[in-house]
Design a protein around this motif. Structure first.
Motif, PDB file in Angstrom:
ATOM      1  N   ARG A  13       7.187 -28.282  57.379  1.00  0.00           N
ATOM      2  CA  ARG A  13       8.513 -28.929  57.395  1.00  0.00           C
ATOM      3  C   ARG A  13       8.564 -30.040  56.353  1.00  0.00           C
ATOM      4  NH1 ARG A  13       8.410 -28.562  63.507  1.00  0.00           N
ATOM      5  NH2 ARG A  13       7.727 -30.725  63.410  1.00  0.00           N
ATOM      6  N   ILE A  14       7.478 -30.790  56.229  1.00  0.00           N
ATOM      7  CA  ILE A  14       7.409 -31.846  55.205  1.00  0.00           C
ATOM      8  C   ILE A  14       7.565 -31.221  53.819  1.00  0.00           C
ATOM      9  CG2 ILE A  14       5.843 -33.473  54.051  1.00  0.00           C
ATOM     10  CD1 ILE A  14       4.750 -34.161  56.885  1.00  0.00           C
ATOM     11  N   LEU A  15       6.813 -30.160  53.553  1.00  0.00           N
ATOM     12  CA  LEU A  15       6.854 -29.516  52.236  1.00  0.00           C
ATOM     13  C   LEU A  15       8.228 -28.934  51.934  1.00  0.00           C
ATOM     14  CD1 LEU A  15       3.356 -27.807  52.328  1.00  0.00           C
ATOM     15  CD2 LEU A  15       4.033 -29.780  50.931  1.00  0.00           C
ATOM     16  N   ARG A  16       8.841 -28.290  52.907  1.00  0.00           N
ATOM     17  CA  ARG A  16      10.183 -27.726  52.685  1.00  0.00           C
ATOM     18  C   ARG A  16      11.205 -28.832  52.404  1.00  0.00           C
ATOM     19  NH1 ARG A  16       8.540 -23.926  56.793  1.00  0.00           N
ATOM     20  NH2 ARG A  16       8.210 -21.929  55.758  1.00  0.00           N
ATOM     21  N   THR A  17      11.110 -29.919  53.134  1.00  0.00           N
ATOM     22  CA  THR A  17      12.040 -31.026  52.943  1.00  0.00           C
ATOM     23  C   THR A  17      11.857 -31.656  51.570  1.00  0.00           C
ATOM     24  OG1 THR A  17      12.058 -31.456  55.323  1.00  0.00           O
ATOM     25  CG2 THR A  17      12.857 -33.224  53.888  1.00  0.00           C
ATOM     26  N   LEU A  18      10.598 -31.899  51.174  1.00  0.00           N
ATOM     27  CA  LEU A  18      10.345 -32.501  49.864  1.00  0.00           C
ATOM     28  C   LEU A  18      10.711 -31.555  48.725  1.00  0.00           C
ATOM     29  CD1 LEU A  18       6.989 -34.382  50.523  1.00  0.00           C
ATOM     30  CD2 LEU A  18       9.247 -35.396  50.100  1.00  0.00           C
ATOM     31  N   GLY A  55       3.099 -33.152  42.349  1.00  0.00           N
ATOM     32  CA  GLY A  55       3.907 -34.124  41.623  1.00  0.00           C
ATOM     33  C   GLY A  55       5.355 -34.074  42.050  1.00  0.00           C
ATOM     34  N   TYR A  56       6.128 -34.982  41.479  1.00  0.00           N
ATOM     35  CA  TYR A  56       7.560 -35.081  41.742  1.00  0.00           C
ATOM     36  C   TYR A  56       8.244 -35.193  40.390  1.00  0.00           C
ATOM     37  CZ  TYR A  56       5.798 -36.402  46.348  1.00  0.00           C
ATOM     38  OH  TYR A  56       5.138 -36.412  47.556  1.00  0.00           O
ATOM     39  N   ARG A  57       9.397 -34.544  40.242  1.00  0.00           N
ATOM     40  CA  ARG A  57      10.096 -34.634  38.967  1.00  0.00           C
ATOM     41  C   ARG A  57      11.601 -34.481  39.174  1.00  0.00           C
ATOM     42  NH1 ARG A  57       6.959 -29.789  38.624  1.00  0.00           N
ATOM     43  NH2 ARG A  57       5.478 -31.061  37.536  1.00  0.00           N
ATOM     44  N   ALA A  58      12.326 -34.950  38.188  1.00  0.00           N
ATOM     45  CA  ALA A  58      13.780 -34.789  38.196  1.00  0.00           C
ATOM     46  C   ALA A  58      14.127 -33.436  37.591  1.00  0.00           C
ATOM     47  CB  ALA A  58      14.440 -35.899  37.381  1.00  0.00           C
ATOM     48  N   MET A  59      15.128 -32.782  38.135  1.00  0.00           N
ATOM     49  CA  MET A  59      15.626 -31.534  37.564  1.00  0.00           C
ATOM     50  C   MET A  59      16.794 -31.891  36.650  1.00  0.00           C
ATOM     51  SD  MET A  59      15.385 -29.077  40.910  1.00  0.00           S
ATOM     52  CE  MET A  59      16.023 -27.660  40.032  1.00  0.00           C
ATOM     53  N   LEU A 148      20.344 -16.493  39.674  1.00  0.00           N
ATOM     54  CA  LEU A 148      20.707 -16.295  41.076  1.00  0.00           C
ATOM     55  C   LEU A 148      19.840 -17.131  42.003  1.00  0.00           C
ATOM     56  CD1 LEU A 148      21.187 -12.434  41.016  1.00  0.00           C
ATOM     57  CD2 LEU A 148      22.886 -14.224  40.654  1.00  0.00           C
ATOM     58  N   LYS A 149      18.638 -17.460  41.565  1.00  0.00           N
ATOM     59  CA  LYS A 149      17.719 -18.269  42.369  1.00  0.00           C
ATOM     60  C   LYS A 149      16.815 -19.020  41.418  1.00  0.00           C
ATOM     61  CE  LYS A 149      14.362 -17.929  46.111  1.00  0.00           C
ATOM     62  NZ  LYS A 149      13.696 -17.022  47.056  1.00  0.00           N
ATOM     63  N   ASN A 150      16.572 -20.281  41.713  1.00  0.00           N
ATOM     64  CA  ASN A 150      15.714 -21.096  40.861  1.00  0.00           C
ATOM     65  C   ASN A 150      14.955 -22.080  41.734  1.00  0.00           C
ATOM     66  OD1 ASN A 150      14.498 -22.614  38.916  1.00  0.00           O
ATOM     67  ND2 ASN A 150      16.375 -23.118  37.805  1.00  0.00           N
ATOM     68  N   VAL A 151      13.771 -21.701  42.148  1.00  0.00           N
ATOM     69  CA  VAL A 151      12.917 -22.579  42.948  1.00  0.00           C
ATOM     70  C   VAL A 151      11.617 -22.794  42.186  1.00  0.00           C
ATOM     71  CG1 VAL A 151      13.916 -21.891  45.161  1.00  0.00           C
ATOM     72  CG2 VAL A 151      11.925 -20.678  44.287  1.00  0.00           C
ATOM     73  N   GLN A 152      10.912 -23.859  42.502  1.00  0.00           N
ATOM     74  CA  GLN A 152       9.702 -24.203  41.768  1.00  0.00           C
ATOM     75  C   GLN A 152       8.418 -23.801  42.473  1.00  0.00           C
ATOM     76  OE1 GLN A 152       9.912 -25.380  38.579  1.00  0.00           O
ATOM     77  NE2 GLN A 152      12.008 -24.780  38.995  1.00  0.00           N
TER      78      GLN A 152
END
Length: 159
Positions: A13-18, A55-59, A148-152
């Motif tokens: 749940r933490i990973l999905r939220t982040l 890591g964390y980044r801006a899209m 149509l879909k863009n996830v990292q």
């Protein structure tokens, strides 16, 4: 190869939220996943320390930045020796338009994702940049019409 780290349902749940909102505050994250702030922060820290969160980044919005078109380029190299592969990798790092580079199996050696400003921008990228990279024998390109879909990342379900 990194060793698999055990994660539980709260970690998921933490990973999905982040993954959906990397800027969520720890207090809000804790509320979403049903923990108090301190244990939530400790879990996030453990996930970071174990390399699950890398890591964390801006899209960034490519259209707003003047490079709205995405082109996928398949590349074949002349040779596959270590030096050719190393030079190719270094050259790809230098090209700001290049968003992703993947070594692949099959007919082509690499799949490259590039952001450009239309067909003229793409032609300029090819002539002035890509075709100057040593070792490229052949390339083939496809413009992305719509994503149509863009996830990292992919978070496997619990087995």
């Amino acid at each position: 190869m990194p060793q698999s780290v055990q994660i539980d349902d709260i970690d998921r749940r933490i990973l999905r939220t982040l993954a959906a909102d990397g800027r969520v505050s720890n207090a809000r994250l804790a509320q979403i996943v049903g923990l108090s702030a301190s244990p939530c922060w400790q879990r996030v820290k453990r996930l970071e320390d174990n390399g699950i969160i890398s890591g964390y980044r801006a899209m960034l919005n490519q259209e707003s930045l003047g490079a709205p078109e995405i082109v996928l380029i398949e590349v074949v190299l002349d040779r596959h020796d270590d030096q050719t592969l190393e030079v190719f990798g270094r050259e790809m790092e230098k090209l700001h338009e290049v968003l992703e580079v993947h070594l692949t199996t099959g007919e082509y050696d690499y799949l490259i994702k590039v952001a450009v400003n239309g067909t003229r921008g793409y032609e300029e990228f090819l002539r002035k940049k890509l075709y100057k990279v040593p070792g490229i024998r052949h390339s083939r390109s496809s413009f992305v019409l719509r994503s149509l879909k863009n996830v990292q990342a992919y978070l496997p379900d619990e087995e």
